[in-house]
Design an enzyme around this catalytic site. Structure first.
Site, PDB file in Angstrom:
ATOM      1  N   TYR A 138       0.830  -1.202   0.000  1.00 10.30           N
ATOM      2  CA  TYR A 138       0.000   0.000   0.000  1.00 10.30           C
ATOM      3  C   TYR A 138       0.867   1.254   0.000  1.00 10.30           C
ATOM      4  O   TYR A 138       0.664   2.173  -0.807  1.00 10.30           O
ATOM      5  CB  TYR A 138      -0.928  -0.002   1.212  1.00 10.30           C
ATOM      6  N   ASN A 167      -3.424   9.009  10.248  1.00 12.79           N
ATOM      7  CA  ASN A 167      -4.566   8.098  10.406  1.00 12.79           C
ATOM      8  C   ASN A 167      -5.844   8.916  10.592  1.00 12.79           C
ATOM      9  O   ASN A 167      -6.088   9.470  11.663  1.00 12.79           O
ATOM     10  CB  ASN A 167      -4.335   7.173  11.607  1.00 12.79           C
TER      11      ASN A 167
END
Length: 303
Positions: A138, A167
């Site tokens: 990713y 995040n």
């Protein structure tokens, strides 16, 4: 990706300021109910040849690229799928933008990752100048997207900015996937189900509220140069500590279940966003406690 978690909040913001917004989303993870009714939806995949016709017909001023395979765990299991969506899908979009005459060509604002692109950091918080050494497919696919943007600028004169996100959490995040620990923990706790922590719970992350991220996209589209901007708080919190804070807010009293560490997960990451502050005028506004409370309240309404 405008029907997804971050994208739908960005669409809301753009609509609220009077912009005409066109969304491309295959609804694989996005939801129609997330989408502002004032936005027009093209239900197609980022990899589809039809994307070129959409871009040509709509002739956008700015393209916000948030369509992605976003799970580190999925990328470790299925790296080819990750690359098909995050690399070939992005190239398909860039080719669609490039096909528009240069005097009408859109600026591209790309959602990259600050949580996976740097690898295990040499120092904290991590600035944009830190070497990019991703340890997951990713992270590698997002880095490839950034490299292609630079190449398209050098060869074709494409205008772009990159936001490297920490995040992200907040309302509308999918609690049923493998990415988005706040939503996953919140759904499990509200349902009285076990909470699973991968590893020893000491892994630290930089959690940034979705409303702050939307402002970063907006400012990057208006003021950002052809470069990358970290978007985070600069503060880290251990996963186990996050779980305790959420349990306290919810009134959940079960001990978490420990699971083996996942391939590609970092030990610690938090981002230095001083460049975004200096060049974009951006800084985080939402404290973790209030952001968690708002997210949990949203999850309660979806039980």
């Amino acid at each position: 990706g405008g029907a997804g978690f971050i994208g739908s909040h960005l669409v809301d913001r753009l609509v609220s300021r009077g912009d005409r917004v066109v969304v491309v989303d295959n609804l694989s993870s996005g939801r129609r109910e997330n989408l502002n009714p004032s936005a027009e939806l093209h239900h197609i995949d980022i990899r589809s040849p039809d994307l070129r016709n959409v871009v040509k017909t709509e002739s956008p001023e700015v393209v916000f690229h948030l369509a992605a395979q976003m799970s580190v765990a999925v990328s470790a299991r299925e790296p080819l799928l990750d690359a098909e969506i995050n690399i070939l899908g992005m190239l398909n979009l860039l080719e669609a933008v490039r096909a528009v005459p240069s005097d009408a060509r859109a600026k591209v604002v790309f959602a990259s990752t600050g949580g996976a692109i740097y690898g295990e950091p040499e120092s904290l918080p991590v600035p944009e100048t830190h070497p990019c050494r991703p340890v997951s497919p990713y992270g590698a696919s997002k880095l490839a997207g950034e490299v292609y943007l630079g190449t398209y600028r050098a060869v074709y004169g494409l205008d772009y900015s990159v936001v490297r996100l920490a995040n992200v959490y907040g309302p509308r995040q999918d609690p049923h996937g493998e990415a988005g620990v706040v939503a996953i923990f919140g759904r499990a706790m509200l349902a009285g189900e076990p909470v699973r922590i991968f590893g020893d719970g000491a892994d630290e992350r930089d959690y940034i509220f979705v409303g702050d991220v939307v402002r970063a996209f907006e400012l990057a589209s208006e003021r950002g140069g052809p470069t990358a901007y970290n978007i985070g708080t600069g503060e880290g919190i251990a996963v186990a500590t996050l779980a305790r804070q959420m349990a306290s807010l919810i009134g959940y009293d079960r001990a978490p279940v420990q699971a083996p560490p996942r391939p590609g997960d970092l030990r610690k990451i938090r981002l230095d966003a001083s460049k975004a502050r200096q060049e974009l005028g951006w800084q985080p506004r939402v404290q973790l406690a209030s952001g968690l409370a708002e997210t949990i309240e949203f999850l309660r309404t979806r039980q």
